[in-house]
Design an enzyme around this catalytic site. Structure first.
Site, short mmCIF file in Angstrom:
data_model
loop_
_atom_site.label_atom_id
_atom_site.label_comp_id
_atom_site.label_asym_id
_atom_site.label_seq_id
_atom_site.Cartn_x
_atom_site.Cartn_y
_atom_site.Cartn_z
N ASP A 9 59.25 33.09 20.22
CA ASP A 9 58.64 32.19 19.24
C ASP A 9 57.74 31.15 19.86
O ASP A 9 57.73 30.95 21.08
CB ASP A 9 59.74 31.51 18.39
N ASN A 18 72.93 26.42 13.66
CA ASN A 18 72.99 26.97 12.30
C ASN A 18 72.98 28.50 12.30
O ASN A 18 72.85 29.12 11.25
CB ASN A 18 71.81 26.45 11.47
N HIS A 22 70.72 30.46 13.87
CA HIS A 22 69.42 31.13 13.99
C HIS A 22 69.27 31.82 15.34
O HIS A 22 69.86 31.41 16.34
CB HIS A 22 68.25 30.17 13.69
N GLU A 55 65.70 31.33 10.53
CA GLU A 55 66.64 30.36 9.99
C GLU A 55 67.52 31.00 8.91
O GLU A 55 67.19 32.07 8.39
CB GLU A 55 65.85 29.18 9.38
C1 F6R Z 1 63.99 29.46 21.26
C2 F6R Z 1 64.92 30.16 20.40
C3 F6R Z 1 66.02 29.43 19.69
C4 F6R Z 1 67.02 28.80 20.68
C5 F6R Z 1 68.11 28.05 19.91
C6 F6R Z 1 69.10 27.40 20.84
O1 F6R Z 1 63.06 30.37 21.83
O2 F6R Z 1 64.78 31.31 20.26
O3 F6R Z 1 66.68 30.33 18.85
O4 F6R Z 1 67.58 29.80 21.45
O5 F6R Z 1 67.54 27.07 19.09
O6 F6R Z 1 68.46 26.39 21.56
P1 F6R Z 1 69.19 25.64 22.77
O7 F6R Z 1 69.32 26.64 23.86
O8 F6R Z 1 68.24 24.53 23.12
O9 F6R Z 1 70.51 25.17 22.25
#
Ligand code: F6R
Length: 251
Positions: free
Chosen positions: A67, A136, A138, A143
């Site tokens: 992303d 959450n 995702h 989301e």
């Molecule tokens: C970012 C992504 C998100 C993160 C998720 C967890 O490329 O794909 O799904 O993996 O938000 O983020 P952290 O590792 O910062 O807790």
């Protein structure tokens, strides 16, 4: 789904990097799917270490990131392009022509998403996709309530995601409200998936992802249907699931 619980974040990073490195050794022109955020930074650090020891090369590796924030260009320190460059790409022998991250400044978003999908297809599909997980549930920026059949698309970030990611920005207002993300269907087409989670704030969502119902309300729950998923957790993230499954525990 194979669940491996290791002692701490350090061990998690080593384990994940070893899996990626072995994929690269077995297939030097692998197509790798990368994630950003706090969780995989240790994995990238380990991969750089393994690279510096001369055991892996990125020369033929092709990458697709999950992303990118919409509205940020590559030079922005908050962009995921910048993150990947800082954490991995600038430190290894990758060919930048093989690096793919959605363009956060694309004007024709639909065309950008279609091109991204076409690029993955042309590369032969993703061999190994690295994932983190949001509080959450995702994956990528898919989301809760996302459509499981979605391909790469523009997403509106959840309030919880904006709040969680505001730690990287100087204020919550600065966090972009939209992003371009690979869709669930794109992720599910990867041949292998390695999901990482660290810390107690992920323990509950990991339990629901593995043991709960498969539902778009918890996007990562769809991974229960994938034939080759390894979930690597540190003790804190694995604190609840470890009481309910035959997880492999490694010290
Ligand atoms: C970012 C992504 C998100 C993160 C998720 C967890 O490329 O794909 O799904 O993996 O938000 O983020 P952290 O590792 O910062 O807790």
């Amino acid at each position: 789904m194979r669940i491996i619980i290791v002692k701490d974040y350090n061990e998690l990073s080593k384990k994940a990097a070893n899996i990626v490195a072995s994929q690269m050794i077995l297939k030097p022109n692998s197509v790798l799917g990368f994630a950003t955020g706090s969780t995989p930074t240790g994995t990238y650090k380990e991969l750089v270490r393994i690279y510096n020891e001369g055991n892996i090369s990125f020369r033929e590796i092709v990458t697709f990131n999950l992303d990118e924030y919409y509205g940020l260009d590559r030079a922005n320190v908050q962009s995921y392009y910048y993150y990947m460059n800082e954490n991995l790409f600038s430190k290894v022998d990758i060919d930048y022509a093989n690096v793919h991250i959605p363009d956060g400044r694309a004007i024709d978003i639909e065309a950008e998403c279609e091109d991204y999908e076409a690029g993955i297809k042309k590369a032969g599909g993703i061999d190994l996709q690295l994932l983190g997980i949001g509080r959450n549930g995702h994956i990528g920026f898919n989301e809760p309530d996302v459509k499981f059949e979605a391909r790469t698309h523009l997403v509106e970030l959840d309030e919880d995601t904006i709040k969680a990611n505001s730690r990287f920005f100087s204020s919550e207002e600065e966090v972009p409200k939209t992003a371009i993300s690979m869709g669930i269907k794109t992720i599910m087409h990867s041949r292998r998936i390695v999901l990482l989670a660290s810390g107690e704030e992920k323990a509950e969502i990991i339990y629901s992802m593995v043991k709960g119902k498969i539902t778009p309300e918890l996007p990562a729950s769809v991974l229960q249907l994938h034939p080759d998923v390894v979930v690597i957790l540190d003790e804190k993230a694995g604190a609840i699931i470890s009481k309910h499954c035959n997880c492999m525990t490694q010290q």
